[in-house]
Design a protein around this motif. Structure first.
Motif, PDB file in Angstrom:
ATOM      1  N   LEU A   1      41.912  35.486  33.405  1.00  0.00           N
ATOM      2  CA  LEU A   1      43.239  35.724  33.980  1.00  0.00           C
ATOM      3  C   LEU A   1      43.596  37.194  33.761  1.00  0.00           C
ATOM      4  CD1 LEU A   1      45.623  34.200  35.345  1.00  0.00           C
ATOM      5  CD2 LEU A   1      46.579  33.866  33.061  1.00  0.00           C
ATOM      6  N   PRO A   2      42.905  38.098  34.446  1.00  0.00           N
ATOM      7  CA  PRO A   2      43.149  39.523  34.218  1.00  0.00           C
ATOM      8  C   PRO A   2      44.388  40.023  34.945  1.00  0.00           C
ATOM      9  CG  PRO A   2      41.470  39.241  35.889  1.00  0.00           C
ATOM     10  CD  PRO A   2      41.831  37.866  35.414  1.00  0.00           C
ATOM     11  N   PRO A   3      45.087  40.996  34.362  1.00  0.00           N
ATOM     12  CA  PRO A   3      46.176  41.642  35.107  1.00  0.00           C
ATOM     13  C   PRO A   3      45.575  42.408  36.272  1.00  0.00           C
ATOM     14  CG  PRO A   3      45.780  42.776  33.029  1.00  0.00           C
ATOM     15  CD  PRO A   3      44.936  41.550  33.003  1.00  0.00           C
TER      16      PRO A   3
ATOM     17  N   GLY B   1      49.154  35.744  51.507  1.00  0.00           N
ATOM     18  CA  GLY B   1      48.713  35.894  52.889  1.00  0.00           C
ATOM     19  C   GLY B   1      47.448  36.734  52.994  1.00  0.00           C
ATOM     20  N   THR B   2      47.297  37.399  54.131  1.00  0.00           N
ATOM     21  CA  THR B   2      46.071  38.151  54.410  1.00  0.00           C
ATOM     22  C   THR B   2      45.827  39.313  53.450  1.00  0.00           C
ATOM     23  OG1 THR B   2      46.275  37.546  56.745  1.00  0.00           O
ATOM     24  CG2 THR B   2      44.752  39.311  56.212  1.00  0.00           C
ATOM     25  N   PRO B   3      46.844  40.124  53.082  1.00  0.00           N
ATOM     26  CA  PRO B   3      46.557  41.218  52.134  1.00  0.00           C
ATOM     27  C   PRO B   3      45.942  40.721  50.825  1.00  0.00           C
ATOM     28  CG  PRO B   3      48.681  41.572  53.171  1.00  0.00           C
ATOM     29  CD  PRO B   3      48.239  40.191  53.577  1.00  0.00           C
ATOM     30  N   GLY B   4      46.511  39.671  50.249  1.00  0.00           N
ATOM     31  CA  GLY B   4      45.943  39.103  49.028  1.00  0.00           C
ATOM     32  C   GLY B   4      44.556  38.531  49.273  1.00  0.00           C
ATOM     33  N   GLY B   5      44.358  37.959  50.461  1.00  0.00           N
ATOM     34  CA  GLY B   5      43.052  37.406  50.821  1.00  0.00           C
ATOM     35  C   GLY B   5      41.981  38.484  50.893  1.00  0.00           C
ATOM     36  N   ILE B   6      42.354  39.676  51.344  1.00  0.00           N
ATOM     37  CA  ILE B   6      41.401  40.792  51.409  1.00  0.00           C
ATOM     38  C   ILE B   6      40.938  41.171  50.003  1.00  0.00           C
ATOM     39  CG2 ILE B   6      41.162  43.238  51.971  1.00  0.00           C
ATOM     40  CD1 ILE B   6      43.068  42.739  54.342  1.00  0.00           C
ATOM     41  N   LEU B   7      41.889  41.216  49.067  1.00  0.00           N
ATOM     42  CA  LEU B   7      41.540  41.545  47.685  1.00  0.00           C
ATOM     43  C   LEU B   7      40.584  40.495  47.109  1.00  0.00           C
ATOM     44  CD1 LEU B   7      41.744  43.071  45.050  1.00  0.00           C
ATOM     45  CD2 LEU B   7      43.984  42.041  44.649  1.00  0.00           C
ATOM     46  N   LYS B   8      40.861  39.231  47.344  1.00  0.00           N
ATOM     47  CA  LYS B   8      39.986  38.168  46.846  1.00  0.00           C
ATOM     48  C   LYS B   8      38.591  38.262  47.459  1.00  0.00           C
ATOM     49  CE  LYS B   8      43.792  34.864  46.262  1.00  0.00           C
ATOM     50  NZ  LYS B   8      44.374  33.585  46.780  1.00  0.00           N
ATOM     51  N   LYS B   9      38.540  38.556  48.749  1.00  0.00           N
ATOM     52  CA  LYS B   9      37.247  38.676  49.431  1.00  0.00           C
ATOM     53  C   LYS B   9      36.432  39.829  48.846  1.00  0.00           C
ATOM     54  CE  LYS B   9      35.180  39.239  54.032  1.00  0.00           C
ATOM     55  NZ  LYS B   9      35.459  39.452  55.481  1.00  0.00           N
ATOM     56  N   ASN B  10      37.094  40.927  48.534  1.00  0.00           N
ATOM     57  CA  ASN B  10      36.398  42.068  47.939  1.00  0.00           C
ATOM     58  C   ASN B  10      35.829  41.723  46.563  1.00  0.00           C
ATOM     59  OD1 ASN B  10      37.059  43.591  50.186  1.00  0.00           O
ATOM     60  ND2 ASN B  10      38.823  44.566  49.240  1.00  0.00           N
ATOM     61  N   LEU B  11      36.545  40.919  45.806  1.00  0.00           N
ATOM     62  CA  LEU B  11      36.078  40.506  44.478  1.00  0.00           C
ATOM     63  C   LEU B  11      34.874  39.578  44.577  1.00  0.00           C
ATOM     64  CD1 LEU B  11      39.467  39.872  42.643  1.00  0.00           C
ATOM     65  CD2 LEU B  11      37.764  41.595  42.030  1.00  0.00           C
ATOM     66  N   LEU B  12      34.832  38.786  45.636  1.00  0.00           N
ATOM     67  CA  LEU B  12      33.743  37.825  45.806  1.00  0.00           C
ATOM     68  C   LEU B  12      32.391  38.531  45.820  1.00  0.00           C
ATOM     69  CD1 LEU B  12      33.370  34.753  46.195  1.00  0.00           C
ATOM     70  CD2 LEU B  12      33.392  35.156  48.663  1.00  0.00           C
ATOM     71  N   GLY B  13      32.353  39.697  46.442  1.00  0.00           N
ATOM     72  CA  GLY B  13      31.110  40.464  46.497  1.00  0.00           C
ATOM     73  C   GLY B  13      30.715  41.069  45.161  1.00  0.00           C
ATOM     74  N   LYS B  14      31.614  41.002  44.179  1.00  0.00           N
ATOM     75  CA  LYS B  14      31.343  41.543  42.849  1.00  0.00           C
ATOM     76  C   LYS B  14      31.068  40.448  41.818  1.00  0.00           C
ATOM     77  CE  LYS B  14      32.125  45.758  44.241  1.00  0.00           C
ATOM     78  NZ  LYS B  14      31.035  46.766  44.304  1.00  0.00           N
ATOM     79  N   GLY B  15      30.982  39.199  42.283  1.00  0.00           N
ATOM     80  CA  GLY B  15      30.663  38.114  41.356  1.00  0.00           C
ATOM     81  C   GLY B  15      31.856  37.381  40.791  1.00  0.00           C
ATOM     82  N   LEU B  16      33.035  37.559  41.420  1.00  0.00           N
ATOM     83  CA  LEU B  16      34.257  36.909  40.943  1.00  0.00           C
ATOM     84  C   LEU B  16      34.922  36.154  42.093  1.00  0.00           C
ATOM     85  CD1 LEU B  16      35.728  39.858  38.846  1.00  0.00           C
ATOM     86  CD2 LEU B  16      34.552  37.839  37.958  1.00  0.00           C
TER      87      LEU B  16
ATOM     88  N   GLY C   1      38.412  34.848  43.271  1.00  0.00           N
ATOM     89  CA  GLY C   1      39.861  34.849  43.072  1.00  0.00           C
ATOM     90  C   GLY C   1      40.472  33.561  43.578  1.00  0.00           C
ATOM     91  N   VAL C   2      41.307  32.936  42.772  1.00  0.00           N
ATOM     92  CA  VAL C   2      41.897  31.633  43.119  1.00  0.00           C
ATOM     93  C   VAL C   2      43.351  31.774  43.548  1.00  0.00           C
ATOM     94  CG1 VAL C   2      42.458  29.311  42.280  1.00  0.00           C
ATOM     95  CG2 VAL C   2      40.325  30.418  41.561  1.00  0.00           C
ATOM     96  N   ALA C   3      44.204  32.272  42.657  1.00  0.00           N
ATOM     97  CA  ALA C   3      45.640  32.352  42.958  1.00  0.00           C
ATOM     98  C   ALA C   3      46.290  33.417  42.087  1.00  0.00           C
ATOM     99  CB  ALA C   3      46.305  31.004  42.723  1.00  0.00           C
TER     100      ALA C   3
ATOM    101  N   LEU D   1      45.569  37.500  38.334  1.00  0.00           N
ATOM    102  CA  LEU D   1      44.766  36.734  39.281  1.00  0.00           C
ATOM    103  C   LEU D   1      43.882  35.733  38.541  1.00  0.00           C
ATOM    104  CD1 LEU D   1      43.889  36.190  42.170  1.00  0.00           C
ATOM    105  CD2 LEU D   1      42.208  38.020  41.957  1.00  0.00           C
ATOM    106  N   LEU D   2      44.173  34.460  38.709  1.00  0.00           N
ATOM    107  CA  LEU D   2      43.319  33.417  38.154  1.00  0.00           C
ATOM    108  C   LEU D   2      41.963  33.526  38.850  1.00  0.00           C
ATOM    109  CD1 LEU D   2      43.190  30.878  36.288  1.00  0.00           C
ATOM    110  CD2 LEU D   2      43.705  29.527  38.324  1.00  0.00           C
TER     111      LEU D   2
END
Length: 450
Positions: free
Chosen positions: A104-106, A138-153, A155-157, A252-253
């Protein structure tokens, strides 16, 4: 003499019996395997850096409760608060490697992994929580989560600590009040540049070390959310709380992708559903507690006051050059979508004249599109500062076409229905402009090409 009829009947009977036993044996062999697959228990560890009395910890306990109930005991979660599993950066690296299941990082600690995480550090950008949640969920938060996915993380909520505020031992009303002030900030280059621009002397100091740094005089001011100001007892070393709401601390959980990929699909869905449900609970909890925090801070005689809109504007104006330098790192698309959400929150008044911008703000020509947009904004700000046009304020509304003619035509259709529109600025794509000409003429819209 043998009775072949009886022998034949006997053989058939034995054969059927053997087949039945064979089938039964197969079923019995399979049953433990199936039972093992369905009943396997996954023990997950959740680590975070906040104290055991924090809203993050209370929400983590709620998340654990929901997950274990929804999974019918197939998921078990052990919670480790207060940096037991390491610093936030250490926990992030453990999650990437698959050595820690849930973190649960800031938000500001994720910028070392993806630059789009600088998004939540935009100064004086988010007007209120309603607007902010639309962006994060929405979409802005979704972009951040998608970017993390490529780094091995995964993002849930987004959970939260809330808006950030200044604390100091004097009043702060303008950037001039920060001049040469020894100011603590998290280890974040975007924040560091912001405070240098405001004239302060920024220092990188770990979250848990803030009280001692204030006590020892290493720093004389800092920024944080209300829960951290109270839980770290910063009021023992700071006489003034300035409710500036200049930034936001989201949490971000996040799941380790290595761990997530090895879970059955139904348990993956359980973790997402529980995380989103807990986000709503956690946000409400923070809202409720913030009122209590303010009351407790008043009880210990902290001087509390709120920045006025004019005072906020002074800070925002001075920080514009820093924001522009980070725009590309955060992401043109992410910021443009956020700007559109902000624009939708404010209805067009009769005292405004609207100019539209129809350009590529997401794709390959986005830097040029944003240059046009920024130039238009500067011109509009100058005109408005001198009284506007015919006694009315100018307002820019931008729409992206990504160099696609169909999208450009749709933008012109939308602009034709926009109240008080007088003209549309175009981008670099001639094919898009040519495709829009007939509609522009039909709707009698003035079109200004670059």
């Amino acid at each position: 003499m043998y009775n072949f009829s009886k022998i034949k009947s006997y053989v058939i009977f034995v054969t059927i019996l053997l087949i039945s036993c064979s089938d039964e044996t197969k079923i019995n062999k399979n049953e433990p395997l199936e039972e093992k697959r369905v009943s396997k228990v996954y023990n997950l560890k959740l680590g975070h850096g906040m104290p055991g009395v924090s809203p993050q910890q209370l929400a983590a306990e709620k998340f654990k409760e929901i997950v274990e109930k929804k999974s019918k005991g197939r998921l078990k979660i052990d919670i480790f608060p207060n940096q037991i599993m390491g610093t936030d950066q250490e926990m992030i690296q453990k999650a990437i490697k698959g050595d820690l299941d849930i973190i649960l990082p800031p938000s500001y600690k994720l910028n070392s992994i993806v630059s789009s995480a600088f998004y939540l550090d935009l100064p004086f950008y988010f007007e209120n929580r309603k607007e902010l949640y639309r962006m994060l969920d929405g979409t802005p938060g979704g972009i951040l989560k998608k970017n993390l996915l490529g780094k091995g993380l995964v993002g849930v909520a987004f959970w939260e600590s809330g808006f950030k505020h200044f604390t100091a031992n004097k009043e702060i009303h303008s950037p001039a009040d920060l001049e040469n002030l020894k100011f603590r900030t998290a280890k974040n280059p975007f924040l560091f540049e912001q405070y240098k621009r405001l004239g302060a002397k920024p220092y990188f100091i770990d979250f848990q070390k803030i009280p001692n740094a204030l006590k020892d005089g290493v720093i004389s001011a800092q920024e944080n959310s209300l829960d951290s100001i109270l839980n770290l007892k910063l009021y023992e070393h700071q006489s003034h709380l300035i409710l500036s709401e200049h930034g936001y601390i989201g949490y971000l959980l996040t799941l380790s992708k290595k761990v997530y990929d090895n879970l059955p699909q139904d348990l993956q869905e359980t973790l997402f559903a529980a995380g989103e449900e807990t986000a709503l609970y956690q946000r409400k909890l923070v809202h409720k507690k913030e009122k209590d925090y303010l009351e407790k801070l008043r009880e210990v005689k902290v001087n509390i006051y709120k920045l006025t809109p004019k005072e906020k504007k002074k800070f925002k104006d001075q920080l514009k050059p820093v924001v522009e330098r980070y725009r590309e790192r955060i992401g043109f698309k992410m910021l443009e979508l956020s700007d559109q959400i902000k624009s939708e929150q404010v209805s067009i008044s009769n005292d405004e004249i609207v100019i539209g911008l129809d350009a590529d703000l997401f794709a390959g020509s986005a830097p040029s599109g944003f240059s046009i947009k920024r130039g238009a904004q500067i011109a509009i700000e100058e005109i408005n500062s001198e009284g506007g046009l015919l006694g009315k304020k100018l307002r820019l509304i931008s729409k992206n076409h990504s160099g696609i003619s169909v999208r450009g035509i749709k933008n012109i259709e939308d602009f034709s229905k926009t109240q008080n529109l007088i003209a549309v600025l175009g981008g670099l794509h001639s094919p898009v402009a040519l495709a829009e000409i007939d509609l522009l003429n039909k709707e009698k819209i003035i079109y200004l090409g670059p």
